[in-house]
Structures are given as C-alpha cells and as structure tokens.
Design a protein around this motif. Sequence first.
Motif, PDB file in Angstrom:
ATOM      1  N   GLU A 110      22.968 -24.052  14.235  1.00  0.00           N
ATOM      2  CA  GLU A 110      22.393 -25.026  13.306  1.00  0.00           C
ATOM      3  C   GLU A 110      22.755 -24.701  11.857  1.00  0.00           C
ATOM      4  OE1 GLU A 110      18.178 -25.011  14.045  1.00  0.00           O
ATOM      5  OE2 GLU A 110      18.496 -25.126  16.205  1.00  0.00           O
ATOM      6  N   ASP A 111      22.772 -23.411  11.519  1.00  0.00           N
ATOM      7  CA  ASP A 111      22.954 -23.015  10.129  1.00  0.00           C
ATOM      8  C   ASP A 111      24.192 -22.171   9.860  1.00  0.00           C
ATOM      9  OD1 ASP A 111      20.566 -24.221   9.057  1.00  0.00           O
ATOM     10  OD2 ASP A 111      19.445 -22.690  10.144  1.00  0.00           O
ATOM     11  N   TYR A 112      24.799 -21.649  10.900  1.00  0.00           N
ATOM     12  CA  TYR A 112      25.987 -20.812  10.746  1.00  0.00           C
ATOM     13  C   TYR A 112      27.225 -21.571  11.182  1.00  0.00           C
ATOM     14  CZ  TYR A 112      22.861 -16.675  10.808  1.00  0.00           C
ATOM     15  OH  TYR A 112      21.895 -15.740  10.542  1.00  0.00           O
ATOM     16  N   VAL A 130      27.214 -18.957   5.950  1.00  0.00           N
ATOM     17  CA  VAL A 130      27.279 -17.802   6.849  1.00  0.00           C
ATOM     18  C   VAL A 130      28.226 -18.151   7.982  1.00  0.00           C
ATOM     19  CG1 VAL A 130      26.000 -16.255   8.385  1.00  0.00           C
ATOM     20  CG2 VAL A 130      24.903 -17.131   6.294  1.00  0.00           C
ATOM     21  N   VAL A 131      29.193 -17.271   8.207  1.00  0.00           N
ATOM     22  CA  VAL A 131      30.155 -17.433   9.288  1.00  0.00           C
ATOM     23  C   VAL A 131      29.928 -16.280  10.258  1.00  0.00           C
ATOM     24  CG1 VAL A 131      32.598 -17.554   9.915  1.00  0.00           C
ATOM     25  CG2 VAL A 131      31.818 -18.498   7.720  1.00  0.00           C
ATOM     26  N   ALA A 132      29.566 -16.599  11.490  1.00  0.00           N
ATOM     27  CA  ALA A 132      29.332 -15.590  12.520  1.00  0.00           C
ATOM     28  C   ALA A 132      30.524 -15.610  13.470  1.00  0.00           C
ATOM     29  CB  ALA A 132      28.035 -15.886  13.264  1.00  0.00           C
ATOM     30  N   VAL A 133      31.240 -14.493  13.524  1.00  0.00           N
ATOM     31  CA  VAL A 133      32.471 -14.402  14.311  1.00  0.00           C
ATOM     32  C   VAL A 133      32.225 -13.528  15.534  1.00  0.00           C
ATOM     33  CG1 VAL A 133      34.920 -13.796  14.290  1.00  0.00           C
ATOM     34  CG2 VAL A 133      33.805 -14.552  12.166  1.00  0.00           C
ATOM     35  N   SER A 134      32.197 -14.158  16.704  1.00  0.00           N
ATOM     36  CA  SER A 134      32.035 -13.404  17.942  1.00  0.00           C
ATOM     37  C   SER A 134      33.348 -12.718  18.282  1.00  0.00           C
ATOM     38  CB  SER A 134      31.640 -14.332  19.091  1.00  0.00           C
ATOM     39  OG  SER A 134      31.767 -13.655  20.331  1.00  0.00           O
ATOM     40  N   THR A 135      33.252 -11.430  18.611  1.00  0.00           N
ATOM     41  CA  THR A 135      34.435 -10.669  19.007  1.00  0.00           C
ATOM     42  C   THR A 135      34.511 -10.510  20.523  1.00  0.00           C
ATOM     43  OG1 THR A 135      33.277  -8.560  18.736  1.00  0.00           O
ATOM     44  CG2 THR A 135      34.489  -9.419  16.820  1.00  0.00           C
ATOM     45  N   ASP A 136      33.630 -11.202  21.230  1.00  0.00           N
ATOM     46  CA  ASP A 136      33.670 -11.150  22.696  1.00  0.00           C
ATOM     47  C   ASP A 136      34.984 -11.737  23.195  1.00  0.00           C
ATOM     48  OD1 ASP A 136      30.953 -10.149  23.551  1.00  0.00           O
ATOM     49  OD2 ASP A 136      30.345 -11.834  22.281  1.00  0.00           O
ATOM     50  N   TRP A 158      16.885 -18.120   0.878  1.00  0.00           N
ATOM     51  CA  TRP A 158      18.093 -17.732   0.149  1.00  0.00           C
ATOM     52  C   TRP A 158      18.854 -18.941  -0.368  1.00  0.00           C
ATOM     53  CZ3 TRP A 158      20.730 -13.447   3.597  1.00  0.00           C
ATOM     54  CH2 TRP A 158      19.920 -12.319   3.614  1.00  0.00           C
ATOM     55  N   LEU A 159      18.911 -19.988   0.458  1.00  0.00           N
ATOM     56  CA  LEU A 159      19.664 -21.183   0.061  1.00  0.00           C
ATOM     57  C   LEU A 159      19.016 -21.913  -1.116  1.00  0.00           C
ATOM     58  CD1 LEU A 159      20.845 -22.515   3.532  1.00  0.00           C
ATOM     59  CD2 LEU A 159      22.273 -21.543   1.711  1.00  0.00           C
ATOM     60  N   GLU A 160      17.749 -21.635  -1.379  1.00  0.00           N
ATOM     61  CA  GLU A 160      17.100 -22.201  -2.558  1.00  0.00           C
ATOM     62  C   GLU A 160      17.603 -21.529  -3.832  1.00  0.00           C
ATOM     63  OE1 GLU A 160      12.848 -22.164  -2.186  1.00  0.00           O
ATOM     64  OE2 GLU A 160      12.903 -23.319  -0.322  1.00  0.00           O
ATOM     65  N   GLU A 161      18.110 -20.290  -3.703  1.00  0.00           N
ATOM     66  CA  GLU A 161      18.578 -19.519  -4.858  1.00  0.00           C
ATOM     67  C   GLU A 161      20.083 -19.531  -5.049  1.00  0.00           C
ATOM     68  OE1 GLU A 161      16.871 -15.617  -5.596  1.00  0.00           O
ATOM     69  OE2 GLU A 161      15.478 -16.004  -3.957  1.00  0.00           O
ATOM     70  N   ASN A 221      19.496  -4.204   5.116  1.00  0.00           N
ATOM     71  CA  ASN A 221      20.902  -4.420   4.756  1.00  0.00           C
ATOM     72  C   ASN A 221      21.169  -5.873   4.388  1.00  0.00           C
ATOM     73  OD1 ASN A 221      22.326  -2.081   7.125  1.00  0.00           O
ATOM     74  ND2 ASN A 221      22.022  -1.810   4.955  1.00  0.00           N
ATOM     75  N   GLU A 222      20.448  -6.785   5.005  1.00  0.00           N
ATOM     76  CA  GLU A 222      20.675  -8.203   4.713  1.00  0.00           C
ATOM     77  C   GLU A 222      20.339  -8.523   3.259  1.00  0.00           C
ATOM     78  OE1 GLU A 222      16.437  -7.952   6.233  1.00  0.00           O
ATOM     79  OE2 GLU A 222      18.333  -7.036   6.789  1.00  0.00           O
ATOM     80  N   LEU A 223      19.431  -7.770   2.669  1.00  0.00           N
ATOM     81  CA  LEU A 223      19.088  -7.985   1.260  1.00  0.00           C
ATOM     82  C   LEU A 223      20.252  -7.606   0.349  1.00  0.00           C
ATOM     83  CD1 LEU A 223      15.418  -6.652   1.370  1.00  0.00           C
ATOM     84  CD2 LEU A 223      16.217  -9.022   1.564  1.00  0.00           C
ATOM     85  N   GLU A 224      21.000  -6.557   0.730  1.00  0.00           N
ATOM     86  CA  GLU A 224      22.199  -6.176  -0.018  1.00  0.00           C
ATOM     87  C   GLU A 224      23.238  -7.293   0.046  1.00  0.00           C
ATOM     88  OE1 GLU A 224      23.698  -2.439   1.415  1.00  0.00           O
ATOM     89  OE2 GLU A 224      21.727  -1.487   1.271  1.00  0.00           O
ATOM     90  N   LEU A 225      23.356  -7.907   1.221  1.00  0.00           N
ATOM     91  CA  LEU A 225      24.291  -9.031   1.366  1.00  0.00           C
ATOM     92  C   LEU A 225      23.918 -10.154   0.409  1.00  0.00           C
ATOM     93  CD1 LEU A 225      24.535  -9.318   5.257  1.00  0.00           C
ATOM     94  CD2 LEU A 225      26.291  -8.457   3.710  1.00  0.00           C
ATOM     95  N   PHE A 226      22.642 -10.476   0.382  1.00  0.00           N
ATOM     96  CA  PHE A 226      22.209 -11.581  -0.469  1.00  0.00           C
ATOM     97  C   PHE A 226      22.412 -11.267  -1.946  1.00  0.00           C
ATOM     98  CE2 PHE A 226      18.787 -14.238  -2.454  1.00  0.00           C
ATOM     99  CZ  PHE A 226      19.505 -15.413  -2.375  1.00  0.00           C
ATOM    100  N   GLU A 227      22.172 -10.031  -2.339  1.00  0.00           N
ATOM    101  CA  GLU A 227      22.426  -9.648  -3.742  1.00  0.00           C
ATOM    102  C   GLU A 227      23.908  -9.848  -4.085  1.00  0.00           C
ATOM    103  OE1 GLU A 227      20.242  -8.999  -6.199  1.00  0.00           O
ATOM    104  OE2 GLU A 227      18.743  -9.526  -4.686  1.00  0.00           O
ATOM    105  N   ALA A 228      24.791  -9.486  -3.170  1.00  0.00           N
ATOM    106  CA  ALA A 228      26.238  -9.672  -3.394  1.00  0.00           C
ATOM    107  C   ALA A 228      26.572 -11.158  -3.463  1.00  0.00           C
ATOM    108  CB  ALA A 228      27.040  -8.987  -2.289  1.00  0.00           C
ATOM    109  N   VAL A 229      25.936 -11.969  -2.626  1.00  0.00           N
ATOM    110  CA  VAL A 229      26.171 -13.417  -2.645  1.00  0.00           C
ATOM    111  C   VAL A 229      25.731 -13.994  -3.983  1.00  0.00           C
ATOM    112  CG1 VAL A 229      25.343 -15.620  -1.700  1.00  0.00           C
ATOM    113  CG2 VAL A 229      26.094 -13.808  -0.151  1.00  0.00           C
ATOM    114  N   LYS A 230      24.562 -13.588  -4.468  1.00  0.00           N
ATOM    115  CA  LYS A 230      24.061 -14.113  -5.734  1.00  0.00           C
ATOM    116  C   LYS A 230      25.001 -13.777  -6.893  1.00  0.00           C
ATOM    117  CE  LYS A 230      19.786 -12.528  -5.628  1.00  0.00           C
ATOM    118  NZ  LYS A 230      18.353 -12.318  -5.956  1.00  0.00           N
TER     119      LYS A 230
END
Length: 161
Positions: free
Chosen positions: A104-106, A79-85, A71-74, A148-157
């Motif tokens: 490493e990436d988030y 990506v921000v991962a927010v723990s709700t714990d 994805w990062l090539e395109e 669902n992750e593909l929908e996310l990437f389409e929105a990002v693009k």
Amino acid sequence: MRNFLLSLALLISAAAAAQVPSVTVENAKGETVNTKSLLKEGTPMIVSFWSTSCKPCIRELDAIYDALPDWLEEADFRVVAVSTDDSRLLAKAKSFAEGRGWGEDYTLLFDKNQDFMRAMNVSVVPHVFVLDGTGKIVYSHTSYVPGNELELFEAVKKCSK
C-alpha cells in the motif's frame, strides 16, 4: 595514522557519491522495471534490501511502515522495499509483503537474481540506504536495532530541505 584517516575519508566520500545503478528487477505486478526509473520523481527515498527469512529486515520495515504516516507529514519521500529472495521464493515474498500491507505504501521490487543487490554491494540483509532526489547515496546501514529507523528519517529530512 594520518594516511589511514585520509584513506577513510576518501572511502566515505566515494561511497557517498555512489548512485543507483541501472539494473532490471520485477515489481509487484510482475512487470520488468529498471532501477534507474526510481529516480523519475526526484524525491528522496529509503531503499531497503530484505528477505522473508530475515527477522531484523521485517522488524525494520514494519517499524518504518508504522511511522510512515507521521513522517510523510514532515517530508516528501518514498520507501522502496527490495526482496532478495530468489525465484523459488518469489511468490512467497510477494504474498508476504502484501500480507503485511507494505504494498500500500512501499514500492515493492523483487530482485530474484540478486543483480540489484550485487550492483549496490549488498552482502547481508537488512541493508538500507537513503538516497537523495538525484539518486546519490547519502546514508546506509546494515543490521537493525530498534531506533535505526529514526536515523533513516533524519537522513531523509536532510535531503528534503
């Protein structure tokens, strides 16, 4: 019916105009950060609210992690991962995320008081948002099914253009 559709359109446009709120959370190093600071770089981002007990959250973040190099090539985004714990599970959440390689990436954030979660009107996890470079919410979904992750990437693009 016409009033319903008008109300629905107004609700959708109001949600789309929503911005990242200013809330204090903790990062992976234990430092306090303001969520508005996420906007400094001006790049689109995926913001995923998750918890260690949420299997769909973990599957979705793993799917994004696996696809991320391609994805990062395109598109340029983060990506921000927010723990709700909560604070009792903070150490577990940190080690869990690091153990999966997400650190490493988030950008890892820990919302141990659920302030950010409430400010974003998140009531269930997973709840994932795509924000444009200005912090405007352009897409969101709850729950997760493979793909669902593909929908996310389409929105990002769309934001990256």
